[in-house]
Design an enzyme around this catalytic site. Structure first.
Site, short mmCIF file in Angstrom:
data_model
loop_
_atom_site.label_atom_id
_atom_site.label_comp_id
_atom_site.label_asym_id
_atom_site.label_seq_id
_atom_site.Cartn_x
_atom_site.Cartn_y
_atom_site.Cartn_z
N LYS A 111 0.54 -4.98 -1.85
CA LYS A 111 0.66 -5.03 -3.30
C LYS A 111 0.67 -6.45 -3.84
O LYS A 111 0.18 -6.71 -4.93
CB LYS A 111 1.92 -4.28 -3.77
N LYS A 194 -6.23 4.93 1.25
CA LYS A 194 -5.31 5.95 0.78
C LYS A 194 -5.64 6.36 -0.66
O LYS A 194 -6.00 5.50 -1.46
CB LYS A 194 -3.90 5.35 0.86
N LYS A 197 -2.60 5.84 -6.99
CA LYS A 197 -2.61 5.77 -8.45
C LYS A 197 -3.27 4.48 -8.92
O LYS A 197 -3.76 4.41 -10.03
CB LYS A 197 -1.17 5.77 -8.97
P1 AMP Z 1 4.41 7.10 -5.21
O1 AMP Z 1 3.30 7.60 -6.03
O2 AMP Z 1 4.07 5.85 -4.50
O3 AMP Z 1 5.71 7.03 -5.93
O4 AMP Z 1 4.61 8.17 -4.05
C1 AMP Z 1 5.37 9.36 -4.21
C2 AMP Z 1 5.31 10.20 -2.94
O5 AMP Z 1 3.96 10.62 -2.69
C3 AMP Z 1 5.77 9.49 -1.67
O6 AMP Z 1 6.49 10.40 -0.86
C4 AMP Z 1 4.48 9.09 -1.02
O7 AMP Z 1 4.59 8.97 0.38
C5 AMP Z 1 3.58 10.25 -1.38
N1 AMP Z 1 2.16 9.82 -1.41
C6 AMP Z 1 1.60 8.89 -2.22
N2 AMP Z 1 0.28 8.76 -1.98
C7 AMP Z 1 0.01 9.64 -0.97
C8 AMP Z 1 -1.20 9.99 -0.26
N3 AMP Z 1 -2.37 9.41 -0.55
N4 AMP Z 1 -1.11 10.93 0.70
C9 AMP Z 1 0.06 11.53 1.00
N5 AMP Z 1 1.22 11.25 0.37
C10 AMP Z 1 1.20 10.32 -0.61
#
Ligand code: AMP
Ligand code: TRP
Length: 332
Positions: A111, A194, A197
Protein backbone atom coordinates in the site's frame (compact mmCIF):
# COMPACT_ATOMS: atom_id res chain seq x y z
CA UNK A 1 -15.80 -19.59 25.61
CA UNK A 2 -15.51 -19.02 21.87
CA UNK A 3 -16.03 -15.57 20.45
CA UNK A 4 -15.64 -14.33 16.90
CA UNK A 5 -14.55 -10.85 15.90
CA UNK A 6 -14.20 -9.74 12.30
CA UNK A 7 -14.52 -6.59 10.24
CA UNK A 8 -14.38 -4.89 6.88
CA UNK A 9 -13.26 -1.43 5.93
CA UNK A 10 -15.85 1.04 4.61
CA UNK A 11 -13.64 2.04 1.71
CA UNK A 12 -15.68 1.92 -1.49
CA UNK A 13 -18.01 -0.92 -2.32
CA UNK A 14 -17.73 -4.48 -1.11
CA UNK A 15 -16.97 -7.00 -3.84
CA UNK A 16 -17.25 -10.69 -4.52
CA UNK A 17 -13.89 -11.33 -2.81
CA UNK A 18 -15.15 -9.77 0.42
CA UNK A 19 -18.31 -11.80 0.12
CA UNK A 20 -16.83 -15.22 -0.70
CA UNK A 21 -13.66 -14.81 1.35
CA UNK A 22 -15.28 -13.48 4.51
CA UNK A 23 -18.89 -12.33 4.73
CA UNK A 24 -20.45 -15.58 3.60
CA UNK A 25 -18.46 -17.50 6.19
CA UNK A 26 -19.59 -15.12 8.90
CA UNK A 27 -23.20 -15.85 8.03
CA UNK A 28 -22.57 -19.58 8.48
CA UNK A 29 -20.58 -19.12 11.71
CA UNK A 30 -23.12 -16.88 13.48
CA UNK A 31 -25.06 -19.95 14.62
CA UNK A 32 -22.08 -21.59 16.29
CA UNK A 33 -20.32 -18.67 17.96
CA UNK A 34 -20.96 -15.50 19.83
CA UNK A 35 -20.09 -13.00 17.09
CA UNK A 36 -19.02 -9.38 16.89
CA UNK A 37 -19.02 -7.93 13.37
CA UNK A 38 -17.53 -4.51 12.98
CA UNK A 39 -17.40 -1.85 10.28
CA UNK A 40 -13.78 -0.80 10.81
CA UNK A 41 -14.14 2.89 10.04
CA UNK A 42 -10.95 3.94 11.86
CA UNK A 43 -8.96 1.65 9.56
CA UNK A 44 -10.55 3.38 6.57
CA UNK A 45 -8.88 6.64 7.64
CA UNK A 46 -5.50 5.23 6.62
CA UNK A 47 -6.41 6.35 3.11
CA UNK A 48 -7.86 9.79 2.30
CA UNK A 49 -11.64 9.94 2.78
CA UNK A 50 -14.38 12.42 1.88
CA UNK A 51 -16.46 12.78 5.07
CA UNK A 52 -19.84 12.44 3.36
CA UNK A 53 -18.69 9.48 1.29
CA UNK A 54 -17.22 7.75 4.34
CA UNK A 55 -20.44 8.23 6.30
CA UNK A 56 -22.41 6.55 3.54
CA UNK A 57 -19.88 3.77 3.05
CA UNK A 58 -20.15 2.89 6.74
CA UNK A 59 -23.91 2.49 6.31
CA UNK A 60 -23.43 0.54 3.10
CA UNK A 61 -21.13 -1.99 4.71
CA UNK A 62 -23.54 -2.41 7.62
CA UNK A 63 -26.37 -2.92 5.12
CA UNK A 64 -24.29 -5.48 3.22
CA UNK A 65 -23.69 -7.47 6.42
CA UNK A 66 -27.41 -7.57 7.19
CA UNK A 67 -28.47 -8.20 3.58
CA UNK A 68 -26.04 -11.13 3.34
CA UNK A 69 -27.74 -12.68 6.35
CA UNK A 70 -26.06 -11.39 9.52
CA UNK A 71 -28.72 -11.03 12.20
CA UNK A 72 -28.16 -7.70 14.00
CA UNK A 73 -30.12 -8.85 17.05
CA UNK A 74 -28.34 -12.14 17.58
CA UNK A 75 -24.86 -10.75 16.83
CA UNK A 76 -23.20 -7.51 17.78
CA UNK A 77 -22.93 -5.31 14.68
CA UNK A 78 -21.40 -1.86 15.08
CA UNK A 79 -18.88 0.62 13.75
CA UNK A 80 -15.44 0.68 15.32
CA UNK A 81 -15.23 4.40 16.14
CA UNK A 82 -18.31 4.09 18.36
CA UNK A 83 -16.15 2.30 20.96
CA UNK A 84 -13.16 4.43 21.93
CA UNK A 85 -11.45 1.41 23.52
CA UNK A 86 -10.18 0.30 20.08
CA UNK A 87 -7.95 3.35 19.79
CA UNK A 88 -6.94 3.21 23.45
CA UNK A 89 -5.97 -0.44 23.43
CA UNK A 90 -4.27 0.16 20.08
CA UNK A 91 -1.95 2.63 21.77
CA UNK A 92 -1.20 0.29 24.67
CA UNK A 93 -0.44 -2.59 22.31
CA UNK A 94 1.73 -0.39 20.11
CA UNK A 95 4.01 -0.04 23.14
CA UNK A 96 4.47 -3.82 23.07
CA UNK A 97 5.10 -4.13 19.34
CA UNK A 98 8.68 -4.01 18.04
CA UNK A 99 9.09 -2.01 14.83
CA UNK A 100 10.76 -5.05 13.29
CA UNK A 101 7.46 -6.94 13.40
CA UNK A 102 5.66 -4.15 11.54
CA UNK A 103 8.47 -3.87 8.99
CA UNK A 104 7.64 -7.38 7.82
CA UNK A 105 4.01 -6.60 6.92
CA UNK A 106 3.59 -7.14 3.20
CA UNK A 107 0.32 -5.20 3.01
CA UNK A 108 2.04 -2.05 4.24
CA UNK A 109 4.77 -2.45 1.65
CA UNK A 110 2.18 -2.89 -1.12
CA UNK A 111 0.00 0.00 0.00
CA UNK A 112 2.85 2.41 0.73
CA UNK A 113 4.47 1.66 -2.63
CA UNK A 114 7.62 3.47 -3.65
CA UNK A 115 7.07 6.56 -1.54
CA UNK A 116 7.31 4.91 1.85
CA UNK A 117 8.37 8.09 3.64
CA UNK A 118 5.15 9.76 2.55
CA UNK A 119 2.93 6.94 3.90
CA UNK A 120 1.04 7.95 7.03
CA UNK A 121 1.76 6.49 10.46
CA UNK A 122 -1.74 5.03 10.63
CA UNK A 123 -1.10 2.88 7.58
CA UNK A 124 2.04 1.57 9.26
CA UNK A 125 0.40 0.84 12.61
CA UNK A 126 -2.78 -0.48 10.96
CA UNK A 127 -2.11 -4.09 12.07
CA UNK A 128 -1.72 -2.99 15.71
CA UNK A 129 -5.18 -1.41 15.62
CA UNK A 130 -6.45 -4.61 14.07
CA UNK A 131 -4.91 -6.61 16.93
CA UNK A 132 -6.61 -4.23 19.37
CA UNK A 133 -9.98 -4.79 17.64
CA UNK A 134 -9.73 -8.50 18.24
CA UNK A 135 -8.12 -8.50 21.69
CA UNK A 136 -10.43 -5.83 23.11
CA UNK A 137 -13.16 -8.47 23.05
CA UNK A 138 -10.83 -11.37 23.85
CA UNK A 139 -12.00 -12.95 20.61
CA UNK A 140 -10.79 -16.52 20.04
CA UNK A 141 -11.61 -16.85 16.32
CA UNK A 142 -11.29 -14.47 13.39
CA UNK A 143 -12.85 -15.41 10.02
CA UNK A 144 -11.05 -13.56 7.21
CA UNK A 145 -9.77 -13.98 3.67
CA UNK A 146 -6.28 -15.30 3.10
CA UNK A 147 -4.75 -11.83 2.68
CA UNK A 148 -5.24 -11.17 6.40
CA UNK A 149 -3.25 -14.18 7.57
CA UNK A 150 -0.08 -12.24 8.26
CA UNK A 151 -1.97 -9.58 10.23
CA UNK A 152 -3.51 -12.30 12.38
CA UNK A 153 -0.16 -13.88 13.08
CA UNK A 154 0.99 -10.48 14.26
CA UNK A 155 -2.11 -10.18 16.49
CA UNK A 156 -1.17 -13.51 18.08
CA UNK A 157 2.42 -12.36 18.56
CA UNK A 158 1.29 -9.11 20.18
CA UNK A 159 -1.11 -10.97 22.50
CA UNK A 160 1.72 -13.33 23.46
CA UNK A 161 4.15 -10.46 24.07
CA UNK A 162 1.64 -8.71 26.34
CA UNK A 163 0.85 -11.90 28.26
CA UNK A 164 4.54 -12.68 28.78
CA UNK A 165 5.47 -9.16 29.80
CA UNK A 166 2.79 -9.01 32.51
CA UNK A 167 2.99 -12.70 33.37
CA UNK A 168 -0.68 -13.23 32.65
CA UNK A 169 -2.91 -15.23 30.33
CA UNK A 170 -5.29 -12.34 29.87
CA UNK A 171 -5.47 -12.36 26.08
CA UNK A 172 -6.39 -15.55 24.22
CA UNK A 173 -4.29 -16.12 21.07
CA UNK A 174 -6.83 -15.59 18.27
CA UNK A 175 -7.18 -18.32 15.62
CA UNK A 176 -7.65 -17.34 11.97
CA UNK A 177 -10.54 -19.06 10.18
CA UNK A 178 -9.77 -19.03 6.46
CA UNK A 179 -12.65 -21.06 5.08
CA UNK A 180 -14.35 -22.15 1.88
CA UNK A 181 -13.21 -22.63 -1.71
CA UNK A 182 -12.54 -18.96 -2.46
CA UNK A 183 -10.19 -17.67 0.22
CA UNK A 184 -8.39 -15.48 -2.32
CA UNK A 185 -10.55 -14.26 -5.19
CA UNK A 186 -8.47 -12.78 -8.00
CA UNK A 187 -9.07 -9.86 -10.36
CA UNK A 188 -11.22 -10.60 -13.42
CA UNK A 189 -8.65 -8.73 -15.53
CA UNK A 190 -5.52 -10.44 -14.19
CA UNK A 191 -5.57 -13.83 -12.50
CA UNK A 192 -2.35 -13.10 -10.62
CA UNK A 193 -3.72 -10.01 -8.81
CA UNK A 194 -6.13 -10.04 -5.87
CA UNK A 195 -9.66 -8.71 -6.50
CA UNK A 196 -9.50 -5.43 -4.65
CA UNK A 197 -11.52 -2.31 -3.94
CA UNK A 198 -8.57 -0.17 -4.94
CA UNK A 199 -8.05 -1.59 -8.47
CA UNK A 200 -8.70 1.27 -10.90
CA UNK A 201 -10.57 -0.99 -13.32
CA UNK A 202 -14.26 -1.54 -12.50
CA UNK A 203 -14.04 -4.62 -14.71
CA UNK A 204 -11.59 -6.22 -12.29
CA UNK A 205 -14.27 -6.89 -9.69
CA UNK A 206 -17.94 -7.68 -9.18
CA UNK A 207 -19.42 -5.34 -6.60
CA UNK A 208 -22.15 -6.47 -4.25
CA UNK A 209 -24.32 -3.65 -5.59
CA UNK A 210 -23.86 -4.46 -9.30
CA UNK A 211 -27.08 -5.22 -11.16
CA UNK A 212 -27.58 -8.34 -13.28
CA UNK A 213 -26.56 -6.63 -16.54
CA UNK A 214 -23.35 -5.27 -15.06
CA UNK A 215 -22.44 -8.65 -13.59
CA UNK A 216 -23.09 -10.29 -16.97
CA UNK A 217 -20.94 -7.72 -18.79
CA UNK A 218 -18.06 -8.05 -16.35
CA UNK A 219 -18.06 -11.84 -16.57
CA UNK A 220 -18.33 -11.80 -20.36
CA UNK A 221 -15.32 -9.48 -20.51
CA UNK A 222 -13.32 -11.38 -17.88
CA UNK A 223 -9.88 -12.36 -19.12
CA UNK A 224 -9.47 -16.00 -20.17
CA UNK A 225 -7.14 -18.03 -22.35
CA UNK A 226 -7.97 -19.69 -25.70
CA UNK A 227 -8.07 -23.33 -24.47
CA UNK A 228 -11.23 -25.14 -23.38
CA UNK A 229 -11.43 -25.93 -19.65
CA UNK A 230 -9.16 -28.77 -18.49
CA UNK A 231 -10.31 -31.88 -16.65
CA UNK A 232 -7.89 -31.92 -13.73
CA UNK A 233 -7.16 -29.46 -10.94
CA UNK A 234 -3.49 -29.82 -11.71
CA UNK A 235 -3.97 -28.47 -15.24
CA UNK A 236 -6.38 -25.83 -14.01
CA UNK A 237 -3.86 -24.47 -11.54
CA UNK A 238 -1.44 -23.67 -14.38
CA UNK A 239 -4.02 -21.22 -15.78
CA UNK A 240 -4.66 -18.41 -13.27
CA UNK A 241 -7.67 -16.79 -14.97
CA UNK A 242 -9.43 -20.10 -15.60
CA UNK A 243 -8.62 -21.23 -12.07
CA UNK A 244 -10.10 -18.06 -10.60
CA UNK A 245 -13.35 -18.31 -12.55
CA UNK A 246 -13.81 -22.00 -11.72
CA UNK A 247 -13.07 -21.26 -8.06
CA UNK A 248 -15.69 -18.50 -8.03
CA UNK A 249 -18.18 -20.80 -9.70
CA UNK A 250 -17.50 -23.56 -7.15
CA UNK A 251 -17.86 -21.19 -4.20
CA UNK A 252 -21.11 -19.72 -5.54
CA UNK A 253 -22.70 -23.05 -6.28
CA UNK A 254 -21.55 -24.79 -3.10
CA UNK A 255 -19.34 -27.31 -4.89
CA UNK A 256 -15.67 -28.14 -4.52
CA UNK A 257 -13.32 -26.98 -7.28
CA UNK A 258 -12.83 -30.64 -8.12
CA UNK A 259 -16.58 -31.11 -8.72
CA UNK A 260 -16.77 -27.92 -10.76
CA UNK A 261 -13.88 -28.93 -13.00
CA UNK A 262 -15.50 -32.33 -13.60
CA UNK A 263 -18.73 -30.62 -14.60
CA UNK A 264 -17.06 -28.28 -17.11
CA UNK A 265 -14.19 -30.41 -18.40
CA UNK A 266 -13.72 -29.67 -22.11
CA UNK A 267 -16.23 -26.79 -22.12
CA UNK A 268 -15.54 -23.55 -23.98
CA UNK A 269 -15.36 -20.39 -21.88
CA UNK A 270 -18.47 -18.92 -23.55
CA UNK A 271 -20.55 -21.83 -22.23
CA UNK A 272 -18.90 -21.86 -18.82
CA UNK A 273 -19.28 -18.09 -18.45
CA UNK A 274 -23.03 -18.37 -18.98
CA UNK A 275 -23.25 -20.82 -16.09
CA UNK A 276 -20.99 -18.61 -13.99
CA UNK A 277 -22.95 -15.44 -14.56
CA UNK A 278 -26.23 -17.23 -13.86
CA UNK A 279 -24.79 -18.46 -10.56
CA UNK A 280 -23.45 -15.00 -9.67
CA UNK A 281 -26.71 -13.21 -10.46
CA UNK A 282 -28.83 -15.83 -8.67
CA UNK A 283 -26.66 -15.49 -5.60
CA UNK A 284 -26.13 -11.74 -5.48
CA UNK A 285 -29.44 -10.32 -6.77
CA UNK A 286 -31.46 -11.00 -3.59
CA UNK A 287 -28.62 -9.57 -1.45
CA UNK A 288 -28.36 -6.43 -3.57
CA UNK A 289 -32.11 -5.93 -3.45
CA UNK A 290 -32.18 -6.29 0.33
CA UNK A 291 -29.22 -3.92 0.64
CA UNK A 292 -31.04 -1.26 -1.38
CA UNK A 293 -34.16 -1.64 0.77
CA UNK A 294 -32.12 -1.24 3.93
CA UNK A 295 -30.28 1.80 2.57
CA UNK A 296 -33.58 3.55 1.92
CA UNK A 297 -33.89 4.00 5.69
CA UNK A 298 -30.59 5.39 6.91
CA UNK A 299 -31.97 6.33 10.31
CA UNK A 300 -32.77 2.67 10.94
CA UNK A 301 -29.23 1.58 10.02
CA UNK A 302 -27.83 4.26 12.32
CA UNK A 303 -30.10 3.02 15.07
CA UNK A 304 -28.96 -0.58 14.62
CA UNK A 305 -25.31 0.47 14.65
CA UNK A 306 -25.82 2.50 17.80
CA UNK A 307 -27.55 -0.40 19.53
CA UNK A 308 -24.75 -2.77 18.53
CA UNK A 309 -22.19 -0.17 19.60
CA UNK A 310 -23.68 -0.01 23.09
CA UNK A 311 -23.45 -3.79 23.44
CA UNK A 312 -19.85 -3.76 22.19
CA UNK A 313 -18.96 -0.92 24.55
CA UNK A 314 -20.20 -2.92 27.55
CA UNK A 315 -17.71 -5.72 26.83
CA UNK A 316 -14.90 -3.43 25.71
CA UNK A 317 -14.97 -1.14 28.73
CA UNK A 318 -14.84 -4.10 31.12
CA UNK A 319 -11.82 -5.57 29.35
CA UNK A 320 -10.07 -2.23 29.03
CA UNK A 321 -10.46 -1.61 32.76
CA UNK A 322 -8.86 -5.02 33.41
CA UNK A 323 -5.99 -4.16 31.04
CA UNK A 324 -5.41 -0.88 32.87
CA UNK A 325 -5.27 -2.72 36.19
CA UNK A 326 -2.80 -5.25 34.80
CA UNK A 327 -0.43 -2.61 33.46
CA UNK A 328 -0.63 -0.22 36.40
CA UNK A 329 -2.69 2.70 35.08
CA UNK A 330 -4.91 4.39 37.65
CA UNK A 331 -8.53 4.68 36.63
CA UNK A 332 -11.34 6.75 38.13
P1 AMP B 1 -11.20 -5.34 3.28
O1 AMP B 1 -12.01 -5.02 2.10
O2 AMP B 1 -9.75 -5.20 3.03
O3 AMP B 1 -11.65 -4.64 4.52
O4 AMP B 1 -11.42 -6.89 3.56
C1 AMP B 1 -12.52 -7.41 4.28
C2 AMP B 1 -12.47 -8.93 4.30
O5 AMP B 1 -12.57 -9.45 2.96
C3 AMP B 1 -11.18 -9.52 4.88
O6 AMP B 1 -11.50 -10.67 5.65
C4 AMP B 1 -10.39 -9.89 3.65
O7 AMP B 1 -9.49 -10.94 3.89
C5 AMP B 1 -11.48 -10.32 2.71
N1 AMP B 1 -11.05 -10.12 1.30
C6 AMP B 1 -10.73 -8.95 0.70
N2 AMP B 1 -10.39 -9.14 -0.60
C7 AMP B 1 -10.50 -10.49 -0.81
C8 AMP B 1 -10.29 -11.33 -1.96
N3 AMP B 1 -9.91 -10.82 -3.14
N4 AMP B 1 -10.50 -12.65 -1.82
C9 AMP B 1 -10.90 -13.18 -0.63
N5 AMP B 1 -11.11 -12.45 0.47
C10 AMP B 1 -10.92 -11.11 0.40
N1 TRP C 1 -7.57 -5.55 8.05
C1 TRP C 1 -8.83 -6.15 7.71
C2 TRP C 1 -8.98 -6.11 6.17
O1 TRP C 1 -8.58 -5.19 5.53
C3 TRP C 1 -9.99 -5.46 8.35
C4 TRP C 1 -9.95 -5.60 9.82
C5 TRP C 1 -9.68 -4.61 10.73
C6 TRP C 1 -10.19 -6.78 10.57
N2 TRP C 1 -9.77 -5.11 11.99
C7 TRP C 1 -10.05 -6.43 11.93
C8 TRP C 1 -10.50 -8.09 10.22
C9 TRP C 1 -10.20 -7.36 12.95
C10 TRP C 1 -10.63 -9.03 11.25
C11 TRP C 1 -10.48 -8.67 12.60
O2 TRP C 1 -9.53 -6.97 5.63
Amino acid sequence: MNRIFSGMQPTRQLHLGNYLGALRNWVALQNEYECIFCVVDLHALTIAQEPEVLRNNIREVAAAYIAAGIDPDKNILFNQSFVSGHAELGWILSCHTPLGWLNRMTQFKEKAGKHRDMANLGLYSYPVLMAADILLYKATHVPVGEDQKQHLELARDIAGAFNRHYDTEFFPLPEPQILGEATRVMSLRDGTKKMSKSDESEYSRINMTDDADTIAQKIRKAKTDPEPLPDTLEDLEKRPEADNLVTIYAALSGETREQAIQRFAGAQFSQFKTALLDAAVAHLAPITQRMNELLADKAEIDRLLRKGGERAEAIASRHLAEVKDIIGLLRP
